[in-house]
Design a protein around this motif. Structure first.
Motif, PDB file in Angstrom:
ATOM      1  N   THR A  45       0.909  -1.066  -0.050  1.00 59.91           N
ATOM      2  CA  THR A  45      -0.105   0.053   0.029  1.00 59.91           C
ATOM      3  C   THR A  45       0.861   1.330   0.078  1.00 59.91           C
ATOM      4  O   THR A  45       2.063   1.313   0.418  1.00 59.91           O
ATOM      5  N   THR A  46       0.346   2.246  -0.575  1.00 49.04           N
ATOM      6  CA  THR A  46       1.046   3.656  -0.551  1.00 49.04           C
ATOM      7  C   THR A  46      -0.046   4.679  -0.269  1.00 49.04           C
ATOM      8  O   THR A  46      -0.008   5.818  -0.460  1.00 49.04           O
ATOM      9  N   HIS A  47      -0.810   4.155   0.929  1.00 54.08           N
ATOM     10  CA  HIS A  47      -1.974   5.137   1.095  1.00 54.08           C
ATOM     11  C   HIS A  47      -2.252   5.087   2.799  1.00 54.08           C
ATOM     12  O   HIS A  47      -2.088   3.620   3.276  1.00 54.08           O
ATOM     13  N   PHE A  48      -2.563   6.235   3.166  1.00 54.66           N
ATOM     14  CA  PHE A  48      -2.488   6.225   4.884  1.00 54.66           C
ATOM     15  C   PHE A  48      -3.588   5.256   5.447  1.00 54.66           C
ATOM     16  O   PHE A  48      -3.422   4.561   6.544  1.00 54.66           O
ATOM     17  N   ALA A  49      -4.739   5.246   4.646  1.00 52.03           N
ATOM     18  CA  ALA A  49      -5.603   4.308   5.359  1.00 52.03           C
ATOM     19  C   ALA A  49      -5.518   3.087   5.395  1.00 52.03           C
ATOM     20  O   ALA A  49      -5.770   2.129   6.315  1.00 52.03           O
ATOM     21  N   ALA A  50      -5.038   2.511   4.234  1.00 53.58           N
ATOM     22  CA  ALA A  50      -4.748   0.944   4.134  1.00 53.58           C
ATOM     23  C   ALA A  50      -3.734   0.756   5.193  1.00 53.58           C
ATOM     24  O   ALA A  50      -3.711  -0.266   5.548  1.00 53.58           O
ATOM     25  N   PHE A  51      -2.774   1.583   4.971  1.00 52.46           N
ATOM     26  CA  PHE A  51      -1.257   1.473   6.146  1.00 52.46           C
ATOM     27  C   PHE A  51      -2.125   1.304   7.491  1.00 52.46           C
ATOM     28  O   PHE A  51      -1.890   0.224   8.145  1.00 52.46           O
ATOM     29  N   LEU A  52      -2.903   2.115   7.793  1.00 52.16           N
ATOM     30  CA  LEU A  52      -3.313   2.094   9.282  1.00 52.16           C
ATOM     31  C   LEU A  52      -4.367   1.011   9.644  1.00 52.16           C
ATOM     32  O   LEU A  52      -4.125   0.358  10.607  1.00 52.16           O
ATOM     33  N   LEU A  53      -5.103   0.550   8.505  1.00 51.71           N
ATOM     34  CA  LEU A  53      -5.877  -0.509   8.883  1.00 51.71           C
ATOM     35  C   LEU A  53      -5.134  -1.991   8.872  1.00 51.71           C
ATOM     36  O   LEU A  53      -5.497  -2.655   9.784  1.00 51.71           O
ATOM     37  N   GLY A  54      -4.309  -2.026   8.129  1.00 50.67           N
ATOM     38  CA  GLY A  54      -3.568  -3.282   8.005  1.00 50.67           C
ATOM     39  C   GLY A  54      -2.467  -3.230   9.332  1.00 50.67           C
ATOM     40  O   GLY A  54      -2.401  -4.362   9.885  1.00 50.67           O
ATOM     41  N   LEU A  55      -1.828  -2.324   9.663  1.00 54.50           N
ATOM     42  CA  LEU A  55      -1.152  -2.098  10.968  1.00 54.50           C
ATOM     43  C   LEU A  55      -2.186  -2.588  12.202  1.00 54.50           C
ATOM     44  O   LEU A  55      -1.732  -3.294  13.108  1.00 54.50           O
ATOM     45  N   GLU A  56      -3.311  -1.896  12.029  1.00 55.92           N
ATOM     46  CA  GLU A  56      -4.290  -2.467  13.322  1.00 55.92           C
ATOM     47  C   GLU A  56      -4.807  -3.949  13.268  1.00 55.92           C
ATOM     48  O   GLU A  56      -4.892  -4.553  14.274  1.00 55.92           O
ATOM     49  N   LEU A 100       6.942  -0.696   4.505  1.00 56.91           N
ATOM     50  CA  LEU A 100       6.189   0.442   4.544  1.00 56.91           C
ATOM     51  C   LEU A 100       7.173   1.683   4.508  1.00 56.91           C
ATOM     52  O   LEU A 100       6.847   2.654   3.767  1.00 56.91           O
ATOM     53  N   VAL A 101       8.121   1.700   5.455  1.00 56.47           N
ATOM     54  CA  VAL A 101       8.943   2.595   5.414  1.00 56.47           C
ATOM     55  C   VAL A 101       9.709   3.013   4.136  1.00 56.47           C
ATOM     56  O   VAL A 101       9.794   4.175   3.813  1.00 56.47           O
ATOM     57  N   TYR A 102      10.052   2.002   3.602  1.00 59.10           N
ATOM     58  CA  TYR A 102      10.703   2.174   2.254  1.00 59.10           C
ATOM     59  C   TYR A 102       9.802   2.712   1.327  1.00 59.10           C
ATOM     60  O   TYR A 102      10.221   3.783   0.559  1.00 59.10           O
ATOM     61  N   ARG A 103       8.724   2.230   1.312  1.00 59.49           N
ATOM     62  CA  ARG A 103       7.677   2.986   0.401  1.00 59.49           C
ATOM     63  C   ARG A 103       7.502   4.446   0.613  1.00 59.49           C
ATOM     64  O   ARG A 103       7.315   5.312  -0.264  1.00 59.49           O
ATOM     65  N   TYR A 104       7.494   4.655   1.858  1.00 54.65           N
ATOM     66  CA  TYR A 104       7.130   6.124   2.412  1.00 54.65           C
ATOM     67  C   TYR A 104       8.437   6.976   2.008  1.00 54.65           C
ATOM     68  O   TYR A 104       8.287   8.084   1.385  1.00 54.65           O
ATOM     69  N   LEU A 105       9.728   6.320   2.201  1.00 51.51           N
ATOM     70  CA  LEU A 105      10.879   7.258   1.899  1.00 51.51           C
ATOM     71  C   LEU A 105      10.893   7.391   0.489  1.00 51.51           C
ATOM     72  O   LEU A 105      11.333   8.523   0.132  1.00 51.51           O
ATOM     73  N   ILE A 106      10.724   6.388  -0.308  1.00 51.26           N
ATOM     74  CA  ILE A 106      11.047   6.273  -1.830  1.00 51.26           C
ATOM     75  C   ILE A 106       9.879   7.234  -2.366  1.00 51.26           C
ATOM     76  O   ILE A 106      10.150   8.142  -3.005  1.00 51.26           O
TER      77      ILE A 106
END
Lengths: 171, 483
Positions: free
Chosen positions: B120-131, B251-257
């Motif tokens: 994912t490169t989207h905050f919503a899916a990121f947070l849902l996956g994390l939770e 996720l951090v990789y995707r976010y930083l790149i």
């Protein structure tokens, strides 16, 4: 105009949240939490999201909080609980939350009756919310269902463990 | 969505459907062996589904998902780790009180959350996956019904992880406030013309990285790690150390790149300080431990500190591909080593107590020479001795660090590794002690878990001697990175 209204609602939210974490009595803290959620609902309304505001009131301040309150009250069954509940329902207790809710209520009356356009931005209607939720964010709804499934199974397991322990203690 | 979209998300669909089926099976038949086998098979099916899905990659499916070879690489790693955890868990839960079935269901859901996070490169899916991952983990940590230690660890993780998630959410809100978009990509996030937006972006990034550093258990957000690793069931400690951290790294990789995360000097300085502190403090604290699970916890703190070098190397744009390559190779090596170590802890645990204390390992060479041999290989690999994959991985980190001229970080890596060798070798030394007392009454070695441990040990050795297949695989993952 809406800026003043926002600051009043935000001040209520901050004050009640501070009271939530400083109360030593769980029931009192929860009542302040309800007021805090109501003030967030007012802020949502001010931002032009009446649907989110309604959901906030119905789901958080309504269903979930009342459930919390019942659970907290039920956990204290036993001797002296009648005395305790009388203490919770002491009239003095209601003054704080009552006054703060009154502030929010007056704000709402002012917004609806006096100036219906006292919101900023484009109003987000339930239709727009639905179209977004079941359009581009359809998979997020599916993910949320998976999240709820995990929570359901988890609470089922942990709750059953608690029931086992209680049964063993009574036997 | 069209058929190509469905093909791209095939691994997710397979696992999602399998979770529902698994739940239905448990509703009718409660059988430990059946549930464990079905869970392992569904993860295997999802793993095999990566093959056909590669045709449709890279592909953006709704704003939420980006399916590409980079994500497929992480999905593969996570699913393999999931299968290993299932095999270890079967051994671990045998002969314990209570129903084991929900455990596997939660494990499958946690894996599902992890593979969501890596694509994912989207905050919503990121947070849902994390939770999804975190909520399953709270219960998995507290799953055993005996004693209060797992429950205590579960509550600790619940409270601290909840705070970290809140921090991330608040950071995301600030970022959204400044840019008006929930996508990672900086191009899609046009900054508003307010003069003070910079403050929001910096503060938001700080909060997001603070929360993520907690999930990665980097110093100074590491306090929970030893307690939770010690209290949780051994397979779950391994799962947290590998899957939950690996997903966050992706996720951090995707976010930083994709994003503009490292444009800010203050953030780079803060992250460098966190990395150095993790490498040095993690290793120093590991020296004082008498519990093997706690040693592994501090060792994982240090290893994630090493991995931060690869993440920070992205900043030096010239080495972008190499920085990602180093990180991916390091993560694969870390997965194999850590899973093998926790698998051996599981294998040595009795049905009453986890094999935490180091006295369980005394004279292991005499009692179970094969297990001791694999543990020796694993520990040498964690220390970064040549001929193991741990050495290759550290070599790559070093290369990335030198190309990015990050000499302070490299010095911390050297000092940390030197301290590390001491406590890894101490465990090996303890294993060579000839036991004085009579043998402990041990459970017979479980064949399934033993086979998986041997495979992991072989992987560590094989990629240490001949790393080319791993390097080729990682190269494919990077060249196929979309978004």
């Amino acid at each position: 105009m809406e800026v003043t209204l926002f600051y009043i609602a935000a001040a209520v939210a901050l004050a009640t949240t501070a009271l939530v974490i400083t109360r030593t009595n769980a029931a009192h803290a929860l009542i302040y939490l309800i007021v805090s959620l109501l003030s967030i609902a007012v802020i949502f309304y001010l931002l032009g999201a009446p649907f989110a505001a309604a959901l906030e009131v119905v789901i958080y301040a309504g269903a979930i909080m009342v459930l919390f309150l019942f659970v907290v009250m039920m956990l204290n069954l036993g001797r002296g609980s009648v005395e305790q509940e009388r203490g919770w329902l002491h009239p003095r207790m209601w003054i704080g939350p009552g006054l703060l809710t009154l502030v929010l209520f007056l704000e709402m009356v002012f917004m609806i009756a006096g100036n219906p356009l006292a919101t900023s931005g484009v109003p987000v209607t339930p239709k727009i919310v639905g179209q977004t939720l079941f359009g581009p964010y359809l998979l997020a709804v599916e993910l949320a269902s998976m999240l709820l499934l995990a929570a359901l199974i988890g609470s089922f397991h942990l709750g059953r463990r608690y029931m086992h322990a209680r049964r063993e203690m009574t036997e | 969505m069209n058929s190509a979209d469905f093909l791209a998300m095939l691994p997710h669909l397979v696992l999602g459907v399998a979770i529902v089926l698994l739940m239905l099976v448990i509703a009718f038949i409660r059988n430990h062996a059946l549930t464990a086998t079905l869970t392992a098979l569904s993860m295997l099916a999802s793993l095999l589904a990566i093959g056909p899905s590669l045709e449709a990659l890279p592909r953006q499916v709704t704003p939420l998902y980006i399916f590409d070879a980079f994500g497929a690489y992480f999905t593969g790693l996570i699913l393999i780790a999931g299968i290993c955890t299932v095999v270890f868990s079967y051994r671990y839960l045998q002969g314990r009180r209570g129903d084991p079935d929900e455990y596997y269901l939660l494990l499958a859901i946690a894996t599902f959350g992890a593979i969501t996070m890596v694509e994912t490169t989207h905050f919503a899916a990121f947070l849902l996956g994390l939770e999804i991952l975190s909520i399953s983990l709270y219960v998995l940590i507290a799953y055993p019904e005996e004693g209060h230690v797992p429950l205590e660890a579960g509550v600790k993780y619940l409270v601290l992880s909840g705070v970290a998630s809140t921090t991330i959410l608040f950071g995301l809100a600030l970022l959204y406030n400044a840019t008006g978009s929930m996508a990672f990509q900086a191009a899609e996030r046009a900054l508003t013309d307010q003069p003070n937006y910079e403050v929001y972006v910096v503060a938001g990034n700080m909060l997001v990285f603070g929360g993520l550093a907690f999930k990665l258990s980097l110093v100074p957000f590491h306090m929970w790690t030893p307690d939770v690793y010690q209290g949780a069931p051994a397979p779950i400690s391994g799962f947290i150390a590998t899957v939950s951290k690996g997903a966050v790294v992706a996720l951090v990789y995707r976010y930083l790149i994709g994003g503009d995360g490292l444009d800010n000097d203050a953030l780079v300085t803060a992250l460098s300080a966190i990395a150095i502190a993790s490498m040095v403090i993690g290793n120093l604290l590991a020296l004082m431990q008498r519990d093997f699970k706690r040693i592994l916890a501090y060792s994982s703190i240090a290893h994630l500190g090493y991995l931060m070098i690869a993440l920070l190397a992205i900043n030096a744009l010239a080495t972008l591909d190499f920085a990602v390559e180093a990180g991916l190779i390091y993560l694969a090596a870390y997965f194999a080593m850590t899973l093998a170590a926790f698998g051996i802890v599981t294998l040595l645990s009795s049905s009453e107590q986890d094999a935490g204390d180091l006295e369980y390992y005394e004279g292991l060479f005499w009692r179970q020479p094969w297990v001791a041999g694999v543990l020796t290989i694993t520990l040498l690999s964690l220390a970064g001795i040549p001929m193991t994959v741990g050495f290759i991985a550290k070599f790559y980190l070093f290369g990335a660090g030198i190309e990015g001229s990050m000499y302070t970080l490299l010095w911390a890596l050297i000092v940390g590794s030197a301290i590390g060798i001491f406590y890894y070798l101490r465990v090996i030394f303890i294993m060579t002690h000839r036991p004085e007392s009579t043998l402990r009454n041990e459970r017979p070695v479980a064949r399934g878990a033993f086979a998986v441990i041997c495979l992991l040990g072989l992987t560590v050795l094989a990629f240490g001697v001949y790393p080319t297949p791993l390097i080729v695989l990682v190269g494919m993952a990077i060249s196929g990175m979309g978004g």
